[in-house]
Design a protein around this motif. Structure first.
Motif, PDB file in Angstrom:
ATOM      1  N   LYS A 241       0.757  -1.129  -0.086  1.00 52.78           N
ATOM      2  CA  LYS A 241      -0.020   0.096   0.078  1.00 52.78           C
ATOM      3  C   LYS A 241       0.908   1.234  -0.030  1.00 52.78           C
ATOM      4  CE  LYS A 241      -0.629   0.247   5.088  1.00 52.78           C
ATOM      5  NZ  LYS A 241       0.145   1.759   5.219  1.00 52.78           N
TER       6      LYS A 241
ATOM      7  N   TRP B  41      -9.909  -0.416  -0.086  1.00 52.96           N
ATOM      8  CA  TRP B  41      -9.911  -2.043  -0.746  1.00 52.96           C
ATOM      9  C   TRP B  41     -10.972  -1.769  -1.880  1.00 52.96           C
ATOM     10  CZ3 TRP B  41     -14.235  -4.659  -1.598  1.00 52.96           C
ATOM     11  CH2 TRP B  41     -15.374  -4.525  -1.004  1.00 52.96           C
ATOM     12  N   PHE B  42     -11.821  -0.965  -1.822  1.00 54.22           N
ATOM     13  CA  PHE B  42     -12.946  -0.980  -2.938  1.00 54.22           C
ATOM     14  C   PHE B  42     -12.508   0.039  -4.064  1.00 54.22           C
ATOM     15  CE2 PHE B  42     -14.161   1.836   0.537  1.00 54.22           C
ATOM     16  CZ  PHE B  42     -14.046   3.093   0.046  1.00 54.22           C
ATOM     17  N   SER B  43     -11.180   0.673  -3.932  1.00 56.49           N
ATOM     18  CA  SER B  43     -10.821   1.657  -4.947  1.00 56.49           C
ATOM     19  C   SER B  43     -10.674   0.849  -6.368  1.00 56.49           C
ATOM     20  CB  SER B  43      -9.540   2.180  -4.785  1.00 56.49           C
ATOM     21  OG  SER B  43      -8.729   2.860  -5.765  1.00 56.49           O
TER      22      SER B  43
ATOM     23  N   TRP C 152      -6.949   0.668  -7.606  1.00 58.65           N
ATOM     24  CA  TRP C 152      -6.388  -0.443  -7.176  1.00 58.65           C
ATOM     25  C   TRP C 152      -6.648  -1.788  -7.587  1.00 58.65           C
ATOM     26  CZ3 TRP C 152      -1.744  -0.701  -4.371  1.00 58.65           C
ATOM     27  CH2 TRP C 152      -1.546   0.399  -3.852  1.00 58.65           C
ATOM     28  N   ILE C 153      -8.073  -2.000  -7.714  1.00 56.21           N
ATOM     29  CA  ILE C 153      -8.614  -3.216  -8.469  1.00 56.21           C
ATOM     30  C   ILE C 153      -8.086  -3.550  -9.730  1.00 56.21           C
ATOM     31  CG2 ILE C 153     -10.838  -4.307  -8.868  1.00 56.21           C
ATOM     32  CD1 ILE C 153     -12.103  -3.020  -6.416  1.00 56.21           C
TER      33      ILE C 153
ATOM     34  N   ARG D 135      -5.685  -6.572 -10.931  1.00 54.74           N
ATOM     35  CA  ARG D 135      -6.201  -7.384 -11.932  1.00 54.74           C
ATOM     36  C   ARG D 135      -5.693  -7.339 -13.114  1.00 54.74           C
ATOM     37  NH1 ARG D 135     -12.202  -5.868 -12.555  1.00 54.74           N
ATOM     38  NH2 ARG D 135     -12.533  -7.391 -10.838  1.00 54.74           N
TER      39      ARG D 135
ATOM     40  N   LEU E  89      -5.521  -3.603   2.100  1.00 52.83           N
ATOM     41  CA  LEU E  89      -6.073  -3.966   0.820  1.00 52.83           C
ATOM     42  C   LEU E  89      -6.177  -5.601   0.775  1.00 52.83           C
ATOM     43  CD1 LEU E  89      -3.353  -1.919  -1.177  1.00 52.83           C
ATOM     44  CD2 LEU E  89      -5.676  -1.702  -1.137  1.00 52.83           C
TER      45      LEU E  89
ATOM     46  N   LYS F 209      -9.202  -7.275   1.069  1.00 52.02           N
ATOM     47  CA  LYS F 209     -10.468  -7.389   0.416  1.00 52.02           C
ATOM     48  C   LYS F 209     -10.255  -7.002  -1.097  1.00 52.02           C
ATOM     49  CE  LYS F 209     -13.906  -6.709   3.980  1.00 52.02           C
ATOM     50  NZ  LYS F 209     -15.214  -6.107   4.223  1.00 52.02           N
ATOM     51  N   THR F 210      -9.283  -6.112  -1.261  1.00 50.66           N
ATOM     52  CA  THR F 210      -9.028  -5.918  -2.807  1.00 50.66           C
ATOM     53  C   THR F 210      -8.395  -7.354  -3.388  1.00 50.66           C
ATOM     54  OG1 THR F 210      -8.406  -3.873  -2.269  1.00 50.66           O
ATOM     55  CG2 THR F 210      -7.782  -4.400  -4.241  1.00 50.66           C
TER      56      THR F 210
END
Length: 395
Positions: free
Chosen positions: A8, A74-76, A79-80, A84, A102, A104-105
């Motif tokens: 992070k 985590w929902f950014s 970042w996702i 990915r 992060l 949950k990401t």
């Protein structure tokens, strides 16, 4: 195996992330660090055999937009998408997430790919937030966002979903076991150094002059004000100012307060706050020192993690001057590599300084520390446990 370390903060540089990444690379794994990009660095590069993928550059330097884009929510979407895209060409990769924000990401991105997710729990966030609040005056936005209760709830949600958790120390492991985590899914991979780190440093521990070094962040929790107050008490005991030299290296919120307190106590001859120094400059100070300081304030946070500094001091042959933080006290008492002071007790710290004026005592404690690192507290032993975890996840 393709392994991705989700970090992070900006990279470089972090000692632990680098050690883990290089160890995995040297073990034959394709290793990629996926990191923040607040500094606006190249979004993709190859660094000494390690791939580094950063968030895309958003906004100008230090702009509010860039700060917002790099926050590890985590929902950014940023970042996702970055994670990915990073793992898109890998078949069943392993994602190691440094600390909980992060996780949950990683879990969200990992599920469609059949990826394994490992948490590297360097810090126990509920305790870290609670301990920081103990020494924060007034209410700030940070005190609301860094909420211990919310961190505890988040942690409880993610722990059962992880394939494995790495912890720093026995106290952190035992906490997870009390929370019901499967013991087979928790492994201690501590913050130890390679034995070659200070191969050129030797300490003869001659004379009665104390040269004390501290390297790290300058916060209230680190207790450097206690060390400075103890220096004043040490001089009041009849020692001349020139018999004590304390070098404080680092940056942080307490820096100006520490400098101000040094002036108020007329300790300019004995105590220097250097700010942040280059690695070779730190090594030079370590070579000149004969004691390493860890006068941390005892709190739940410090009682469940371990600073790499204790092992660096021991490897360099420096006796450790510390307070009663549980893992630090346990290691010092086990290895007989330093002196433990009572928490918040200025006079006791000063008395321990007086004891450390003895070159014979410093030599004995320093030698014990070196031997303990060579036999037990070294990265060679910890990386074996790291590789065992990775190997178990690839079966």
């Amino acid at each position: 195996m393709d392994i991705f370390i989700l970090y992070k903060e900006d990279y470089p540089w972090d000692v632990r992330v680098e050690k883990i990444a290089e160890s995995l690379r040297d073990h034959g794994h394709n290793t990629t660090i996926v990191a923040r990009n607040f500094s606006g660095m190249n979004p993709a590069e190859l660094n000494d055999g390690l791939s580094v993928i950063r968030l895309p550059i958003i906004g100008s330097n230090n702009s509010p937009l860039r700060k917002l884009a790099n926050i590890p929510f985590w929902f950014s979407p940023l970042w996702i998408r970055t994670l990915r895209d990073a793992i898109s060409q890998s078949e069943k990769p392993i994602i190691i997430v440094r600390d909980i924000p992060l996780v949950k990401t990683a879990l969200f991105v990992a599920k469609p790919k059949g990826a394994k997710v490992v948490l590297d729990m360097a810090e126990v966030y509920p305790y870290m937030y609670a301990s920081a609040r103990m020494f924060t005056e007034g209410k700030t936005l940070e005190t609301f966002t860094k909420n211990p209760a919310l961190a505890e709830r988040y942690e409880s949600q993610i722990l059962p979903k992880l394939d494995h958790t790495l912890v720093m120390i026995e106290e952190s492991r035992d906490r997870l076991l009390r929370k019901g985590v499967n013991p087979e899914r928790v492994t201690i991979v501590s913050n130890t150094p390679p034995t070659s780190k200070f191969s050129g440093t030797t300490h003869t521990h001659e004379g009665n002059t104390l040269r004390i070094v501290y390297v790290g962040f300058l916060t209230k929790l680190r207790g450097l004000d206690l060390l400075i107050e103890a220096a004043s008490e040490f001089i009041k005991m009849g020692n001349v100012p020139s018999s004590l030299k304390i070098d404080i290296v680092g940056k942080g919120a307490e820096r100006e307060h520490l400098i101000s307190r040094i002036k108020e106590l007329n300790l300019q001859e004995s105590v220097t706050v250097h700010g942040w120094l280059e690695h070779h400059q730190v090594d030079e100070l370590m070579a000149q020192a004969n004691v390493g300081a860890l006068t941390y304030r005892v709190c739940p946070h410090w009682n469940h993690t371990i600073p790499n500094k204790i092992f660096d001091y021991m490897l360099a042959g420096l006796p450790v001057l510390a307070t009663e933080v549980k893992p630090i006290k346990r290691i010092i008492n086990e290895t007989e590599s330093g002196l433990v002071c009572k928490d918040l007790d200025i006079k006791d710290i000063a008395q321990k300084l007086q004891m450390l004026r003895s070159p014979g005592l410093r030599a004995t404690l320093g030698k014990n520390g070196i031997n303990a690192i060579k036999s037990k507290y070294n990265w060679s032993n910890d990386e074996k446990r790291l590789h065992a975890v990775i190997d178990s996840l690839t079966k």
